[in-house]
Design an enzyme around this catalytic site. Structure first.
Site, PDB file in Angstrom:
ATOM      1  N   ASN A  14       0.863  -1.178   0.000  1.00 33.52           N
ATOM      2  CA  ASN A  14       0.000   0.000   0.000  1.00 33.52           C
ATOM      3  C   ASN A  14       0.901   1.230   0.000  1.00 33.52           C
ATOM      4  O   ASN A  14       1.465   1.583   1.036  1.00 33.52           O
ATOM      5  CB  ASN A  14      -0.885  -0.049   1.253  1.00 33.52           C
ATOM      6  CG  ASN A  14      -1.871   1.101   1.306  1.00 33.52           C
ATOM      7  OD1 ASN A  14      -1.848   2.000   0.463  1.00 33.52           O
ATOM      8  ND2 ASN A  14      -2.733   1.081   2.304  1.00 33.52           N
ATOM      9  N   ARG A  88      -2.686  -2.203  -3.256  1.00 30.55           N
ATOM     10  CA  ARG A  88      -3.933  -1.481  -3.001  1.00 30.55           C
ATOM     11  C   ARG A  88      -3.897  -0.212  -3.859  1.00 30.55           C
ATOM     12  O   ARG A  88      -2.946   0.569  -3.771  1.00 30.55           O
ATOM     13  CB  ARG A  88      -4.012  -1.093  -1.530  1.00 30.55           C
ATOM     14  CG  ARG A  88      -5.218  -0.254  -1.271  1.00 30.55           C
ATOM     15  CD  ARG A  88      -5.309   0.236   0.135  1.00 30.55           C
ATOM     16  NE  ARG A  88      -6.554   0.966   0.281  1.00 30.55           N
ATOM     17  CZ  ARG A  88      -6.696   2.019   1.079  1.00 30.55           C
ATOM     18  NH1 ARG A  88      -5.695   2.438   1.814  1.00 30.55           N
ATOM     19  NH2 ARG A  88      -7.849   2.626   1.147  1.00 30.55           N
ATOM     20  N   HIS A 177     -13.236   2.217   0.505  1.00 35.09           N
ATOM     21  CA  HIS A 177     -13.148   1.159   1.528  1.00 35.09           C
ATOM     22  C   HIS A 177     -13.715  -0.158   0.991  1.00 35.09           C
ATOM     23  O   HIS A 177     -14.155  -1.012   1.763  1.00 35.09           O
ATOM     24  CB  HIS A 177     -13.948   1.501   2.802  1.00 35.09           C
ATOM     25  CG  HIS A 177     -13.316   2.526   3.686  1.00 35.09           C
ATOM     26  ND1 HIS A 177     -14.067   3.347   4.489  1.00 35.09           N
ATOM     27  CD2 HIS A 177     -12.028   2.843   3.910  1.00 35.09           C
ATOM     28  CE1 HIS A 177     -13.253   4.146   5.163  1.00 35.09           C
ATOM     29  NE2 HIS A 177     -12.002   3.859   4.827  1.00 35.09           N
ATOM     30  N   ARG A 237     -12.627  14.619   8.508  1.00 32.34           N
ATOM     31  CA  ARG A 237     -13.476  14.934   7.348  1.00 32.34           C
ATOM     32  C   ARG A 237     -14.907  15.199   7.787  1.00 32.34           C
ATOM     33  O   ARG A 237     -15.424  14.516   8.667  1.00 32.34           O
ATOM     34  CB  ARG A 237     -13.454  13.775   6.342  1.00 32.34           C
ATOM     35  CG  ARG A 237     -12.166  13.695   5.559  1.00 32.34           C
ATOM     36  CD  ARG A 237     -12.147  12.481   4.663  1.00 32.34           C
ATOM     37  NE  ARG A 237     -11.146  11.528   5.107  1.00 32.34           N
ATOM     38  CZ  ARG A 237     -11.058  10.276   4.688  1.00 32.34           C
ATOM     39  NH1 ARG A 237     -11.928   9.795   3.830  1.00 32.34           N
ATOM     40  NH2 ARG A 237     -10.111   9.487   5.135  1.00 32.34           N
ATOM     41  N   GLU A 386      -8.101  -5.918   5.401  1.00 31.56           N
ATOM     42  CA  GLU A 386      -7.979  -5.547   3.991  1.00 31.56           C
ATOM     43  C   GLU A 386      -6.777  -6.232   3.347  1.00 31.56           C
ATOM     44  O   GLU A 386      -6.807  -6.587   2.175  1.00 31.56           O
ATOM     45  CB  GLU A 386      -7.840  -4.027   3.879  1.00 31.56           C
ATOM     46  CG  GLU A 386      -9.152  -3.320   4.185  1.00 31.56           C
ATOM     47  CD  GLU A 386      -8.985  -1.853   4.492  1.00 31.56           C
ATOM     48  OE1 GLU A 386      -8.577  -1.541   5.634  1.00 31.56           O
ATOM     49  OE2 GLU A 386      -9.258  -1.024   3.618  1.00 31.56           O
TER      50      GLU A 386
END
Ligand code: ADP
Length: 400
Positions: A14, A88, A177, A237, A386
């Site tokens: 990643n 990813r 996601h 956020r 993940e």
């Protein structure tokens, strides 16, 4: 160095703009070597590598770029060399609805989609090219964060704006996601005793938070949109706001678009409302501290987080032909029994009954259900994985 040899080791990578998170995972998910390269390009670039037996090594690689760091990572893996690499990749645009084997076309597309993920896709492409340069024969796969949501129907993924903007400029909801929601819904369907097909409301609640309605293994609607800013309130956020907020802030405060973007992405959410932290543990602690000057702000931040998560989950249930249950995950969803309870309190018209002792016992990596026998819908905590999902999809694409 451990004697264990990992079976069919897949390296999951990643890449961020100045970091590489990696994990070498065995086929059965029983063994894992992990690490993080940070501050790439700077004097204090270094890799924290955790070997099979859990021993941590901090390796300094001053000034190293992504390629140099990956050379060092491969060296640190020693005998345990990967049979494939899964990357990813944040944005797969409209073209990619599944994981893909890396080809020159795929790399070009990942780069071209920079417009939709300016911070992430270029870094992801750098990582793919670096591995290619080091090991040209090692098969590589890209696993997109958006791909799982490509099953959403147009009524869920279109914005009510002129259709040319969708057709020509690809303005639509993509969702993110996806790897986590795919893993969590698949895992919930394995764990439940309910007969299929299953309908899940999946809440991935971490620094970034999103919720997805998954039916029979397909994402039917999700809370994030064109970018990961839409939807739930998050660490920094804002989640949903009036789309006219930008123009209003420009007109009234004279802010430019970059400044507004920074405020909504980096200075809002739990941090913005509490005025102290983006970290739920800290915000909860302050909310419980009578002598803290920000106690009321922190209490409101937690209340808003739970209200908005509950409201979103309830609305997403409209996408599901049938509801089997609700799945909580992410740092907050996996660890905080209080937040789970408060979110479910918001959804009070849903016929769920919490088993409090089971709920309280689920934290720190625990997996299990916390509904009572009388509960109409199931309630689950599932730690997301993940990396395993990416390794699994990588082997599947390559037929390994
Ligand atoms: P990311 O989106 O960066 O992967 P994580 O999934 O690791 O984030 O989640 C980080 C969030 O989880 C932080 O807000 C952290 O405070 C929260 N968290 C971790 N443990 C707990 C806990 N015991 N109670 C409440 N929140 C927690």
């Amino acid at each position: 160095m451990s004697d264990t040899i990992i079976t069919k080791p897949t390296l999951v990578v990643n890449c961020g703009s100045s970091s590489i998170k990696y994990a070498l995972i065995s086929e059965d998910n029983q063994h894992r070597i992990t690490g993080l390269a940070e501050n790439l390009g700077l004097d204090d670039a270094h890799i924290v590598h955790k070997s099979l037996d859990g021993t941590k090594t901090d390796v300094h690689i001053p000034g190293a770029n992504h390629k140099a760091a990956l050379v060092k990572i491969m060296e640190l893996l020693g005998d345990q060399s990967p049979i494939a690499v899964g990357h990813r990749v944040v944005h797969g645009g409209r073209e990619f609805s599944t994981a893909e084997k890396v080809t020159p076309h795929v790399i070009e597309e990942v780069k071209r989609l920079k417009a939709l993920a300016p911070l992430h896709n270029p870094a992801n492409a750098t990582g793919i090219e670096a591995v290619q340069a080091i090991h040209p024969d090692l098969p590589q796969v890209v696993v997109f964060d958006t791909a799982f949501h490509q099953t959403m129907p147009p009524k869920a993924f279109r914005y009510a704006i002129p259709k040319e903007m969708y057709e020509t400029d690809f303005i639509r909801r993509y969702g993110f996601h996806g790897t986590s929601h795919a893993y969590l819904s698949e895992r919930a369907s394995k764990l439940t005793k309910a007969e299929g097909p299953h309908g899940w409301l999946v809440a991935h609640l971490g620094n970034g938070s999103s919720a997805t309605a998954v039916y029979n293994g397909e994402s039917l609607d999700t809370s994030m949109g064109l970018t990961p800013l839409e939807g739930l309130m998050m660490g920094t956020r804002c989640g949903d706001v009036d789309p006219s907020l930008h123009i209003h802030l420009k007109r009234t405060l004279g802010l430019n678009l970059e400044e507004i973007d920074t405020i909504l992405n980096k200075e809002s959410g739990l941090l913005g409302v509490s005025g102290v932290s983006n970290d739920m543990r800290t915000v909860e602690a302050i909310a419980n501290n009578d002598s803290h000057p920000h106690q009321k702000d922190a209490q409101l931040a937690v209340e808003m987080f739970c209200y908005r998560a509950g409201k979103y989950l309830a609305s997403l249930s409209c996408a599901l032909p049938d509801l089997t249950g609700i799945v909580f995950s992410g740092g907050i969803g996996e660890n905080s029994a209080t937040i789970r309870t408060r979110i479910l309190d918001v959804m009070r018209h849903f016929d769920v009954e919490i088993d409090s002792s089971k709920n309280d016992a689920l934290f720190g990596g625990g997996e299990g259900s916390f509904h009572t026998e009388n509960s109409r819908y199931e309630l689950w905590v599932i730690p997301t994985d993940e990396e395993f999902q990416i390794a699994q999809e990588t082997r599947k694409v390559l037929g390994l």
